[in-house]
Motif scaffolding. Structure first.
Motif, PDB file in Angstrom:
ATOM      1  N   VAL A  38       0.828  -1.213   0.000  1.00 44.36           N
ATOM      2  CA  VAL A  38       0.000   0.000   0.000  1.00 44.36           C
ATOM      3  C   VAL A  38       0.864   1.266   0.000  1.00 44.36           C
ATOM      4  O   VAL A  38       0.368   2.365   0.180  1.00 44.36           O
ATOM      5  CB  VAL A  38      -0.958   0.010   1.220  1.00 44.36           C
ATOM      6  CG1 VAL A  38      -2.002  -1.089   1.089  1.00 44.36           C
ATOM      7  CG2 VAL A  38      -0.189  -0.130   2.541  1.00 44.36           C
ATOM      8  N   CYS A  59       2.971   2.509   2.119  1.00 41.07           N
ATOM      9  CA  CYS A  59       2.949   3.304   3.351  1.00 41.07           C
ATOM     10  C   CYS A  59       4.351   3.785   3.719  1.00 41.07           C
ATOM     11  O   CYS A  59       4.512   4.736   4.471  1.00 41.07           O
ATOM     12  CB  CYS A  59       2.366   2.479   4.494  1.00 41.07           C
ATOM     13  SG  CYS A  59       3.392   1.046   4.943  1.00 41.07           S
ATOM     14  N   GLY A  60       5.376   3.100   3.232  1.00 43.26           N
ATOM     15  CA  GLY A  60       6.756   3.520   3.482  1.00 43.26           C
ATOM     16  C   GLY A  60       7.330   3.069   4.814  1.00 43.26           C
ATOM     17  O   GLY A  60       8.453   3.426   5.169  1.00 43.26           O
ATOM     18  N   ARG A  61       6.593   2.259   5.561  1.00 44.75           N
ATOM     19  CA  ARG A  61       7.097   1.845   6.881  1.00 44.75           C
ATOM     20  C   ARG A  61       8.356   0.994   6.791  1.00 44.75           C
ATOM     21  O   ARG A  61       9.145   0.942   7.723  1.00 44.75           O
ATOM     22  CB  ARG A  61       6.009   1.079   7.632  1.00 44.75           C
ATOM     23  CG  ARG A  61       5.114   2.005   8.427  1.00 44.75           C
ATOM     24  CD  ARG A  61       4.259   1.257   9.404  1.00 44.75           C
ATOM     25  NE  ARG A  61       5.024   0.467  10.367  1.00 44.75           N
ATOM     26  CZ  ARG A  61       4.482  -0.285  11.301  1.00 44.75           C
ATOM     27  NH1 ARG A  61       3.186  -0.359  11.387  1.00 44.75           N
ATOM     28  NH2 ARG A  61       5.215  -0.972  12.150  1.00 44.75           N
ATOM     29  N   VAL A 100      10.612  -0.481  -0.562  1.00 42.51           N
ATOM     30  CA  VAL A 100       9.483  -0.445  -1.501  1.00 42.51           C
ATOM     31  C   VAL A 100       9.919   0.110  -2.864  1.00 42.51           C
ATOM     32  O   VAL A 100       9.406  -0.307  -3.904  1.00 42.51           O
ATOM     33  CB  VAL A 100       8.288   0.343  -0.915  1.00 42.51           C
ATOM     34  CG1 VAL A 100       8.628   1.790  -0.626  1.00 42.51           C
ATOM     35  CG2 VAL A 100       7.087   0.264  -1.838  1.00 42.51           C
ATOM     36  N   PRO A 145       3.367  -4.048   7.544  1.00 40.57           N
ATOM     37  CA  PRO A 145       2.035  -4.351   8.075  1.00 40.57           C
ATOM     38  C   PRO A 145       1.181  -5.161   7.104  1.00 40.57           C
ATOM     39  O   PRO A 145       0.194  -5.778   7.512  1.00 40.57           O
ATOM     40  CB  PRO A 145       1.420  -2.966   8.320  1.00 40.57           C
ATOM     41  CG  PRO A 145       2.208  -2.023   7.485  1.00 40.57           C
ATOM     42  CD  PRO A 145       3.575  -2.599   7.365  1.00 40.57           C
ATOM     43  N   VAL A 161       4.165  -7.936   3.107  1.00 40.78           N
ATOM     44  CA  VAL A 161       4.862  -7.985   1.813  1.00 40.78           C
ATOM     45  C   VAL A 161       6.289  -8.491   2.021  1.00 40.78           C
ATOM     46  O   VAL A 161       7.026  -7.949   2.847  1.00 40.78           O
ATOM     47  CB  VAL A 161       4.898  -6.578   1.167  1.00 40.78           C
ATOM     48  CG1 VAL A 161       5.807  -6.564  -0.048  1.00 40.78           C
ATOM     49  CG2 VAL A 161       3.489  -6.139   0.797  1.00 40.78           C
TER      50      VAL A 161
HETATM   51  S1  SF4 Z   1       6.340  -3.060   1.480  1.00 38.19           S
HETATM   52 FE1  SF4 Z   1       4.929  -2.991   3.247  1.00 38.19          FE
HETATM   53  S2  SF4 Z   1       5.863  -1.452   4.625  1.00 38.19           S
HETATM   54 FE2  SF4 Z   1       6.781  -1.163   2.599  1.00 38.19          FE
HETATM   55  S3  SF4 Z   1       5.540   0.383   1.596  1.00 38.19           S
HETATM   56 FE3  SF4 Z   1       4.702  -1.614   0.973  1.00 38.19          FE
HETATM   57  S4  SF4 Z   1       3.063  -2.035   2.468  1.00 38.19           S
HETATM   58 FE4  SF4 Z   1       4.307  -0.384   3.349  1.00 38.19          FE
END
Ligand code: SF4
Ligand code: SF4
Length: 413
Positions: free
Chosen positions: A13, A15-17, A37, A95, A98
């Motif tokens: 998604v 989110c960049g986490r 990502v 989260p 992935v």
């Molecule tokens: S790989 Fe997971 S943590 Fe990284 S941007 Fe995609 S959903 Fe977010």
């Protein structure tokens, strides 16, 4: 394409986490190409262009793209081989679940099939295909090395009954090793042999199928991966061993224990364990007696990515080290959140990416320095080389050791 790869390609998604999980990004926070990502998206765009229906119908809308020439493929090679050690720290912290490292390996496999592959990975894979072991150790060298290790050990221990058996049938376990132990560090075979003797163990090495390392994991070549793992399984079946014990190697353990039978498409039901689990049992059962005063220096433990994050072995090495070391201290973060030694994913064999590897290793260096330990112990031969590079480059006052070495030193009598 497997269900896991397809869902990892589709589920992000953005989110960049994952950014904060990656030692490449932590060391280079101003460089967006170091974010997991971003790396996976270079593969995801191709998936969208050729597989995903939105990308095929409206490619511009979803940023779909396909490589047009060798330059594009070489740029992709530099991303998937050169900027990721496949440590899976981002995987654990995503989260959405992935598995970026899986996407990276998938792309590596396609590039390997196309012949767009770093020379080091190509050479070691070729050696493993041709000789059945990654360091091209000949049968003669294998036999002679084991012979002189045995003779030296017998002389040192004044015990002519110490043995390093080869191809002995009906043993309790088949012991499989990393070729680095034959070629560069036969001490670890001697340590294992002495401990097995002290525990009254029934064990053997195989004449064929002794290399449990696996460049198929690094290159993404499931054919190579499945063949190498099958060599080990077949050796165990041929010698009617009751289980397989895997020496201290992270990627070898993961490949043999978890991935090999899937790559090979074979049914493998024989129990398998790491030698550190075997040592933990010996200590619990009182089969070996140790004295922690024999290892007085402060020691910390580096969790190998493939052992802790990808295989779930975290407490066994700690239990062992607390029994054989007087001053054991954790590094932070540790266990499944530990940072890669920086040499994972086959990076030690890819010289062209060494400058970046050592640059981002400053995260690992800071983590090691903060422990104040004089020894860093790891249960992985690959991590021994990765950590030794970090220690040398960042001038740390530390030495790398392995679990077998400390247990061997700690044995009483
Ligand atoms: S790989 Fe997971 S943590 Fe990284 S941007 Fe995609 S959903 Fe977010
Ligand atoms: S697998 Fe490890 S090195 Fe690769 S992108 Fe994820 S955190 Fe970074």
């Amino acid at each position: 394409m497997t269900r896991q790869i397809a869902s990892s390609l589709a589920a992000c998604v953005h989110c960049g986490r994952c950014a904060e999980s990656c030692h490449y990004y932590l060391a280079r926070p101003d460089d967006p190409t170091m974010i997991p990502v971003w790396k996976a998206d270079q593969v995801r765009r191709i998936f969208k262009r050729y597989v995903d229906w939105t990308g095929r119908v409206v490619p511009g809308w979803v940023n779909a793209w396909g490589p047009a020439d060798d330059d594009d493929l070489n740029r992709l090679k530099d991303v998937v081989f050169g900027t990721c050690s496949a440590c899976r720290r981002c995987t654990l912290n995503c989260p959405m679940g992935v598995d970026t490292a899986l996407i990276i390996r998938f792309a590596r496999g396609i590039l390997t099939e196309l012949g767009i592959v770093p020379e080091g990975i190509f050479n070691v894979s070729r050696d493993q295909w041709e000789t059945g072991n990654q360091m091209a150790v000949s049968e003669v060298d294998y036999g002679e090395t084991l012979q002189w290790v045995k003779q030296e050990l017998q002389a040192e221990m004044k015990d002519s009954a110490i043995d390093i058996p080869v191809d002995k049938p009906d043993c309790d376990f088949l012991y499989v090793i990393n070729p680095r132990e034959i070629k560069f560090d036969p001490r670890s075979i001697a340590h294992a042999a002495r401990i097995f003797r002290a525990a009254g163990e029934s064990w053997t090495l195989p004449q064929k199928g002794w290399d449990m390392t696996n460049f198929g994991l690094y290159s993404g070549d499931d054919g190579l991966g499945g063949w190498l793992a099958s060599n080990v399984y077949e050796a165990a079946a041929r010698l009617r061993a009751k289980r397989i014990v895997i020496s201290e190697c992270g990627h070898g353990y993961r490949s043999t224990r978890w991935e090999g039978f899937n790559w090979a498409g074979v049914d493998q039901s024989l129990p398998m364990e790491s030698v550190v689990v075997t040592l933990d049992h010996y200590l619990k059962e009182g089969r070996i007696k140790v004295d922690k005063a024999k290892n007085p220096e402060p020691v910390t433990f580096h969790d190998s990515c493939n052992i802790a994050r990808s295989s779930g072995i975290v407490e066994e090495p700690r239990r062992v080290l607390r029994r054989v070391c007087a001053d054991f201290r954790e590094m932070t973060p540790n266990r499944t959140e530990n940072y890669c030694c920086t040499g994972g994913g086959g990076l030690l064999s890819m010289q062209e990416y060494r400058p970046l590897r050592l640059e981002v290793a400053k995260i690992k260096a800071e983590q090691l320095r903060a422990t104040g330990a004089k020894l860093v112990c790891t249960m992985c031969h690959n991590c021994v080389d990765g950590l030794s590079d970090v220690i040398k480059h960042y001038k740390l006052d530390m030495k790398v050791v392995q679990v077998l070495e400390l247990v061997n030193k700690g044995i009483r009598g």
